[in-house]
Design an enzyme around this catalytic site. Structure first.
Site, mmCIF file in Angstrom:
data_model
loop_
_atom_site.group_PDB
_atom_site.id
_atom_site.type_symbol
_atom_site.label_atom_id
_atom_site.label_comp_id
_atom_site.label_asym_id
_atom_site.label_seq_id
_atom_site.Cartn_x
_atom_site.Cartn_y
_atom_site.Cartn_z
ATOM 1 N N GLU A 117 0.930 5.270 13.882
ATOM 2 C CA GLU A 117 1.291 6.424 13.058
ATOM 3 C C GLU A 117 1.287 7.693 13.900
ATOM 4 O O GLU A 117 2.172 8.552 13.762
ATOM 5 C CB GLU A 117 0.339 6.566 11.872
ATOM 6 C CG GLU A 117 0.752 7.681 10.926
ATOM 7 C CD GLU A 117 -0.060 7.732 9.641
ATOM 8 O OE1 GLU A 117 0.312 8.513 8.734
ATOM 9 O OE2 GLU A 117 -1.062 6.991 9.533
ATOM 10 N N CYS B 188 0.800 -1.231 0.000
ATOM 11 C CA CYS B 188 0.000 0.000 0.000
ATOM 12 C C CYS B 188 0.825 1.271 0.000
ATOM 13 O O CYS B 188 0.268 2.373 0.006
ATOM 14 C CB CYS B 188 -0.952 -0.017 1.193
ATOM 15 S SG CYS B 188 -2.043 -1.450 1.183
ATOM 16 N N HIS C 41 -9.581 2.563 1.648
ATOM 17 C CA HIS C 41 -8.168 2.285 1.381
ATOM 18 C C HIS C 41 -8.022 1.760 -0.048
ATOM 19 O O HIS C 41 -8.424 0.642 -0.343
ATOM 20 C CB HIS C 41 -7.626 1.276 2.391
ATOM 21 C CG HIS C 41 -6.144 1.120 2.344
ATOM 22 N ND1 HIS C 41 -5.347 1.768 1.425
ATOM 23 C CD2 HIS C 41 -5.294 0.379 3.112
ATOM 24 C CE1 HIS C 41 -4.092 1.432 1.617
ATOM 25 N NE2 HIS C 41 -4.033 0.600 2.649
ATOM 26 N N PHE D 256 1.797 -3.585 3.813
ATOM 27 C CA PHE D 256 2.072 -4.928 4.324
ATOM 28 C C PHE D 256 3.543 -5.292 4.073
ATOM 29 O O PHE D 256 4.107 -4.964 3.035
ATOM 30 C CB PHE D 256 1.179 -5.953 3.636
ATOM 31 C CG PHE D 256 -0.206 -6.062 4.214
ATOM 32 C CD1 PHE D 256 -0.627 -5.280 5.269
ATOM 33 C CD2 PHE D 256 -1.113 -6.976 3.676
ATOM 34 C CE1 PHE D 256 -1.908 -5.397 5.797
ATOM 35 C CE2 PHE D 256 -2.404 -7.102 4.187
ATOM 36 C CZ PHE D 256 -2.792 -6.314 5.248
ATOM 37 N N HIS E 26 -1.360 8.166 6.509
ATOM 38 C CA HIS E 26 -1.751 6.882 5.902
ATOM 39 C C HIS E 26 -3.092 6.448 6.473
ATOM 40 O O HIS E 26 -4.003 6.094 5.724
ATOM 41 C CB HIS E 26 -0.674 5.839 6.179
ATOM 42 C CG HIS E 26 -0.976 4.492 5.604
ATOM 43 N ND1 HIS E 26 -1.060 4.258 4.251
ATOM 44 C CD2 HIS E 26 -1.233 3.298 6.201
ATOM 45 C CE1 HIS E 26 -1.335 2.980 4.035
ATOM 46 N NE2 HIS E 26 -1.464 2.378 5.201
ATOM 47 N N LYS F 72 -8.511 8.697 3.609
ATOM 48 C CA LYS F 72 -9.167 7.386 3.559
ATOM 49 C C LYS F 72 -10.488 7.365 4.320
ATOM 50 O O LYS F 72 -11.269 6.429 4.162
ATOM 51 C CB LYS F 72 -8.223 6.301 4.068
ATOM 52 C CG LYS F 72 -7.021 6.053 3.158
ATOM 53 C CD LYS F 72 -6.142 4.935 3.692
ATOM 54 C CE LYS F 72 -4.891 4.755 2.851
ATOM 55 N NZ LYS F 72 -3.920 5.858 3.028
#
Length: 412
Positions: free
Chosen positions: A313, A162, A339, A398, A302, A334
């Site tokens: 984060e 991502c 996402h 990931f 993110h 998002k």
């Protein structure tokens, strides 16, 4: 070293299929999360996603060409066409040996794979398309853009889950900065809202199950968040050396001044609980940009709306920025798009460019109560006017891939 600027942008998103529509709805705080109607979700625990609507590939590319592309490639090519038009580049005048494409995809042509597997099971090997492999491989979006443009320079497809969009933009930035290219199309695309993907993420208990209120399901940093929402789309930017852009009298949207990448080296899917990799990527990006943390005016997070991800984060931001972390607005796109996997970084970079241009920070919607450990200024529920000069955009993936870019308002 060459300065690198952004001269073109194109977007296909759950909030609209062009940059202006996407931006207008983002600032308004609209949600693009809806009930899935692309397939029967009766047996699925999750029934919602950020789907691209009103996208007609046959109208854009013609029936024959559209049939030869998976949906993720269709999105990418459409966004690249928009970015080309926005840039004003004359393909007859550019040196195509110094023009390339850095566009990746996290999941590639998974719908094509599933469709062809069904054909194999139901009708036998004779019915499997010979175009299966070129349609599904993740580099095909970049390849098709290169073919369409006639771009003869470096054409790469980073696969960093991502964080792909930021990886592509950042590596393109380095390539142009070093003088190896004049123009690079950079970003990402994904179309992963399929039965098998939804089932897998759902069974991993990674997704929100707020099926009755889809528009309220993606809620980064909020105490009531219960998982992320799948999205799809593409975001493509034209990066260009400032020398090349000025020579052709291009309109310049913003400047790329920094990029940092790191690895968590921690877990296949879980982020480092203290945000160590995110912290190091942000730190490297600011060092590359030659700026201090206090010079950052806005952070595009993110922020996927997961319990650990949002918290870690936030911890990374506080570790790097110290007391400035409480002053700098943090926005989470998002919350409205879901996402978009490999497309997220490119689309969120476009949103950050528009923020710098217009002096407006889009909201993080669905903020009712800040979650544990999430105590920063997340621009809750309503857009905010602000004097903006420098912004950073975070993307994490990931496997522990982290990529951060730094953008600056262009002032000549």
């Amino acid at each position: 070293m060459e300065r690198v600027v952004i001269t073109g942008m194109g977007a296909i998103t759950p909030l609209g299929n062009d940059v202006e529509t996407f931006w207008t709805r983002l600032v308004r705080g609209d949600s693009g999360i809806t009930t899935i109607d692309a397939f029967d979700t009766t047996r699925f625990k999750v029934k919602i996603a950020g789907m691209v609507r009103d996208f007609d590939a046959k109208e854009l590319f013609g029936h024959k060409e559209a049939r030869r592309m998976d949906r993720f490639s269709q999105f990418a090519l459409a966004a690249a066409d928009q970015a080309l038009a926005d840039s004003g580049i004359d393909l007859e005048q550019v040196n195509k040996e110094r023009m390339g494409v850095y566009v990746g995809s996290g999941i590639g042509g998974i719908q094509t794979l599933m469709d062809q597997h069904t054909l194999l099971s139901d009708r036998g090997p004779e019915r499997v398309s010979p175009a299966l492999v070129p349609m599904m491989i993740a580099n095909m979006a970049a390849a098709l853009i290169s073919i369409k443009l006639g771009a003869l320079g470096a054409t790469l497809s980073p696969v960093t889950a991502c964080s792909i969009g930021n990886t592509a933009i950042g590596e393109a930035f380095f390539h142009i900065q070093s003088g190896r290219a004049d123009v690079l199309f950079a970003g990402g695309s994904d179309a992963a809202i399929t039965e098998i993907s939804l089932a897998s993420f759902s069974n991993a208990t990674a997704l929100s199950t707020r099926n009755d209120e889809p528009e309220r399901a993606s809620r980064p940093f909020d105490a009531g968040r219960d998982g992320f929402v799948m999205g799809e789309g593409a975001g493509i930017l034209v990066l260009e050396s400032l020398t090349h852009a000025l020579k052709r009298n291009a309109r310049i949207h913003a400047e790329v001044i920094g990029y940092g990448a790191s690895s968590d080296a921690y877990h296949m899917v879980a982020t480092h609980p203290e945000g160590d990799g995110a912290y190091r990527a942000m730190k490297l990006a600011l060092q590359e940009a030659k700026i201090q943390p206090g010079e950052v005016d806005v952070i595009s997070a993110h922020a996927t709306s997961t319990e650990l991800g949002d918290k870690s984060e936030t911890a990374a931001i506080k570790k790097l920025f110290g007391q400035d972390a409480y002053r700098i607005p943090v926005t989470a796109n998002k919350s409205m798009t879901g996402h978009m996997f490999g497309a997220a970084g490119g689309v969120e970079a476009i949103a950050l460019v528009k923020s710098l241009q217009n002096g407006i920070i889009p909201p993080t919607i669905n903020q009712q109560e800040r979650g544990e450990g999430c105590d920063l200024d997340y621009v809750p529920n309503a857009a905010r006017p602000a004097d903006l000069n420098i912004g950073i955009s975070n993307s994490f993936g990931f496997g522990g891939h982290n990529a951060v870019i730094v953008l600056k308002k262009y002032k000549g």
